[in-house]
Scaffold this active site. Structure first.
Site, PDB file in Angstrom:
ATOM      1  N   ASP A 118       0.872  -1.176   0.000  1.00 52.01           N
ATOM      2  CA  ASP A 118       0.000   0.000   0.000  1.00 52.01           C
ATOM      3  C   ASP A 118       0.907   1.224   0.000  1.00 52.01           C
ATOM      4  OD1 ASP A 118      -2.158   1.931   0.623  1.00 52.01           O
ATOM      5  OD2 ASP A 118      -3.285   0.153   1.203  1.00 52.01           O
ATOM      6  N   ILE A 119       0.321   2.418  -0.190  1.00 50.33           N
ATOM      7  CA  ILE A 119       1.149   3.625  -0.119  1.00 50.33           C
ATOM      8  C   ILE A 119       1.349   4.078   1.326  1.00 50.33           C
ATOM      9  CG2 ILE A 119       0.768   4.589  -2.431  1.00 50.33           C
ATOM     10  CD1 ILE A 119      -1.436   6.348  -1.073  1.00 50.33           C
ATOM     11  N   ARG A 120       0.668   3.411   2.254  1.00 45.56           N
ATOM     12  CA  ARG A 120       0.860   3.698   3.678  1.00 45.56           C
ATOM     13  C   ARG A 120       0.814   2.384   4.446  1.00 45.56           C
ATOM     14  NH1 ARG A 120      -4.559   3.176   5.754  1.00 45.56           N
ATOM     15  NH2 ARG A 120      -5.871   2.949   3.936  1.00 45.56           N
ATOM     16  N   TYR A 148     -16.105   7.858 -10.493  1.00 44.74           N
ATOM     17  CA  TYR A 148     -15.788   6.500 -10.033  1.00 44.74           C
ATOM     18  C   TYR A 148     -16.487   5.454 -10.923  1.00 44.74           C
ATOM     19  CZ  TYR A 148     -15.788   2.507  -6.765  1.00 44.74           C
ATOM     20  OH  TYR A 148     -15.656   1.281  -6.172  1.00 44.74           O
ATOM     21  N   LYS A 186     -14.880   2.617 -13.344  1.00 45.81           N
ATOM     22  CA  LYS A 186     -15.158   1.180 -13.205  1.00 45.81           C
ATOM     23  C   LYS A 186     -15.718   0.595 -14.506  1.00 45.81           C
ATOM     24  CE  LYS A 186     -13.742   0.291  -9.025  1.00 45.81           C
ATOM     25  NZ  LYS A 186     -12.514  -0.519  -8.881  1.00 45.81           N
TER      26      LYS A 186
END
Ligand code: SER
Length: 315
Positions: free
Chosen positions: A35-37, A143, A147
């Site tokens: 993840d980015i964090r 969004y 999708k």
């Protein structure tokens, strides 16, 4: 080092539980979370973790090579409400991460991809009740557009390059381990926290905004199941409709009141109500049931009981 599964967006609402479930199934070392964090304690302590931006192809490829990754679950995305605020960022994240993963599969660096779509692919002209697998899809949100485009690209990569990509259209997901963020269906998780915190909740959707929903355990089961079945069983290479229950905020509140009789709900609909109004109320998932044996386990009553119980234990 060798592992076979990589989760992108492992610290999010779905990623957390998916990573833990896959580690349980295939062994901790076989499942790389990224993840980015950093994420919650359990996720960070049970197996390999990499800080990784899913839109960075080179960094992603390095991780894939290092761990000899064969399957990627792409759970990194910006959800519907947040995407309306940051349309360009949402488009870049949601589409570029998908292209990166599809291209890795096209170049045969990985074997299999899971990418989730959503009920957000539908729009106001879609039949609202028991929305069919194939129907009018005119999404009105950033969004939803991402999708729907993603679904078409998955189908294209499968047809043109033989990429084994599998997908389901998740409804709103209800979970107690990790909070959702930036979605239109987030109310259905927030409400449980607020019920226990202050015995009341002010809902950002209208009382009768009935939407398709699912308990996280069912969503994880569907994800693992569709990835495990034989390739021949998958007849839909865009994304499968998936369903378990549908309810409105008023119905969810009534269900909570069976446990907490003094619980009060009020309504102050905001821009998210406009999004919800364009989504289906219920979903026909007979194609998923027929193709790979999908069947959900949890209804509203069970979901409410488990949510209140688990959140109480966590406090
Ligand atoms: N739960 C998501 C959202 O509300 C829909 O996929 O954005």
């Amino acid at each position: 080092m060798s592992a076979s599964i990589l989760i992108l967006g492992a610290c999010g609402q779905i990623g957390t539980e998916l990573t833990l479930a896959l580690r349980e199934l295939y062994g901790n070392e076989a499942v790389v979370a990224s993840d980015i964090r950093e994420g919650g304690e359990e996720l960070m302590n049970t197996g390999p973790f990499e800080l990784l931006d899913a839109t960075d192809y080179t960094a992603l490829e390095d991780v894939v090579m290092h761990y000899e990754v064969q399957e990627i679950y792409l759970m990194a995305a910006m959800l519907s409400a947040a995407s309306e605020k940051f349309p360009e960022r949402a488009w870049n994240l949601n589409m570029n991460s998908l292209f990166n993963v599809l291209n890795l599969a096209k170049e045969q660096k990985i074997d299999k991809v899971f990418w989730p779509s959503s009920i957000a692919v539908f729009g106001k002209h879609t039949p609202k009740e028991r929305t069919p697998q194939r129907t009018i899809m005119e999404p009105s949100t950033v969004y939803g557009i991402s999708k729907q485009a993603g679904e078409r690209w998955c189908n294209y990569y499968h047809r043109k390059f033989g990429v084994d990509v599998r997908s389901v259209r998740y409804p709103g997901l209800i979970s107690w381990k990790t909070l959702p963020g930036g979605g239109t269906t987030d109310y259905a998780v927030e409400i449980f926290h607020e019920a226990l915190n202050q015995n009341s909740y002010c809902c950002f959707l209208k009382d009768d905004a009935k939407l398709p929903m699912m308990f996280m355990e069912d969503a994880i089961k569907a994800t693992i199941q569709i990835m495990a079945v034989a390739e021949e069983s998958i007849s839909v290479r865009s994304s499968y409709n998936l369903s378990s229950m549908s309810f409105s905020p008023a119905e969810l509140a009534a269900s909570i009141q069976t446990h907490l009789p003094d619980f009060k709900i009020s309504y102050d609909p905001d821009f998210r109500q406009e999004i919800a109004a364009t989504w289906p109320s219920s979903i026909d998932d007979s194609v998923a049931r027929k193709d790979w044996g999908w069947s959900p386990k949890f209804d509203l009553e069970q979901t409410t009981a488990i949510m209140l119980q688990k959140l109480k234990e966590k406090r």
